[in-house]
Scaffold this motif. Sequence first.
Motif, short mmCIF file in Angstrom:
data_model
loop_
_atom_site.label_atom_id
_atom_site.label_comp_id
_atom_site.label_asym_id
_atom_site.label_seq_id
_atom_site.Cartn_x
_atom_site.Cartn_y
_atom_site.Cartn_z
N PRO A 122 0.83 -1.22 0.00
CA PRO A 122 0.00 0.00 0.00
C PRO A 122 0.86 1.26 0.00
O PRO A 122 1.07 1.89 1.04
N LYS A 124 0.44 4.21 -0.72
CA LYS A 124 -0.15 5.45 -0.21
C LYS A 124 0.10 5.62 1.29
O LYS A 124 -0.02 6.73 1.82
N ASP A 125 0.43 4.52 1.95
CA ASP A 125 0.66 4.57 3.39
C ASP A 125 2.14 4.67 3.75
O ASP A 125 2.52 4.49 4.90
N TYR A 167 7.65 2.76 5.54
CA TYR A 167 6.40 2.53 6.26
C TYR A 167 6.65 2.69 7.75
O TYR A 167 7.43 1.92 8.34
N TYR A 169 6.06 2.10 11.40
CA TYR A 169 5.51 0.89 12.00
C TYR A 169 5.74 0.94 13.52
O TYR A 169 6.65 0.29 14.06
N TRP A 184 4.75 11.57 10.26
CA TRP A 184 3.80 11.42 9.16
C TRP A 184 3.12 12.75 8.83
O TRP A 184 2.80 13.02 7.67
N ASP A 211 -4.56 13.55 9.69
CA ASP A 211 -5.07 12.19 9.45
C ASP A 211 -3.91 11.19 9.53
O ASP A 211 -3.02 11.20 8.69
N THR A 213 -4.50 7.76 9.89
CA THR A 213 -5.06 6.41 9.73
C THR A 213 -4.11 5.48 8.99
O THR A 213 -4.22 4.25 9.11
N ALA A 214 -3.16 6.05 8.24
CA ALA A 214 -2.17 5.23 7.53
C ALA A 214 -1.36 4.40 8.52
O ALA A 214 -0.99 3.25 8.22
N LEU A 215 -1.09 4.94 9.69
CA LEU A 215 -0.31 4.20 10.69
C LEU A 215 -1.05 2.95 11.14
O LEU A 215 -0.45 1.89 11.31
N ARG A 217 -3.27 1.35 9.38
CA ARG A 217 -3.26 0.41 8.25
C ARG A 217 -1.93 -0.31 8.15
O ARG A 217 -1.86 -1.50 7.82
N ASN A 218 -0.84 0.39 8.44
CA ASN A 218 0.47 -0.24 8.41
C ASN A 218 0.56 -1.36 9.46
O ASN A 218 1.12 -2.43 9.20
#
Length: 257
Positions: A122, A124-125, A167, A169, A184, A211, A213-215, A217-218
Amino acid sequence: MKPNAIRGILAALLAAVALVAGAAPGDKAPTVANAAMQVTKEQEQLLRKNLAERLPSIGRIDEVSRTPMPGVFEIRVGTDLFYTDADGAYILQGNLIDTKARKNLTEERMDKLLAVDFDTLPSKDAFVMVRGNGKRKLAVFEDPNCPYCKKFERDLAKIDNVTVYMYLYPILGPDSTEKSRNIWCAGDKAKAWTDWMLKNDVPTKAAASCDVTALGRNLEFGKKHRITGTPTLIFTDGSRVPGAIGAAEIERMLAAK
């Protein structure tokens, strides 16, 4: 117990399984061709039935396959590997070694099971850092408070002509989450990251409205693909390296991929 003693016990257990399984009726000669044959439907059903009854805690069996070791079968539960005889009377977990070829067959199998299709990452993340012509590609999962990650970043900084997909994490606690959030949300994510990892410059506190939310999702992606430590490197062929490696090894692996 000492490591050598553990290895000795494991070897003895594996030998015992081989002896019992090798005596199974109808077992064929230990040739490469026979070892590569698919498991019969009857054999698979027998193992699934017996293991479910005798060892219900093993969970749902995803795959039953032969190993090159005569009479020994691989049982895959998710990405966990077990070995058993033809009747499911014995089961063990450990490394299956091909002594002639000097290969760790379990390790090779795990590498395939844990491989990640690079094109499905992903992107985008992640935030992207391009060095030189950026032709080579590498994805990395890192925690900003991981000391091994900081060591790895010093070596990664020496690598040219690469595009790095970073990413965040955060798995080492609340402060890792906070630092990841601040990085981020920075105007220049790559700069905020390298300033922290290489210079210990604390990233500016993020706005509450940012925002992140990517974290999350990771973290979900990592859980799904069993990324349990940082840094974890993923190369374009899907192979991964858990842990920090030096600049020379990074170069070698990029060239190989």
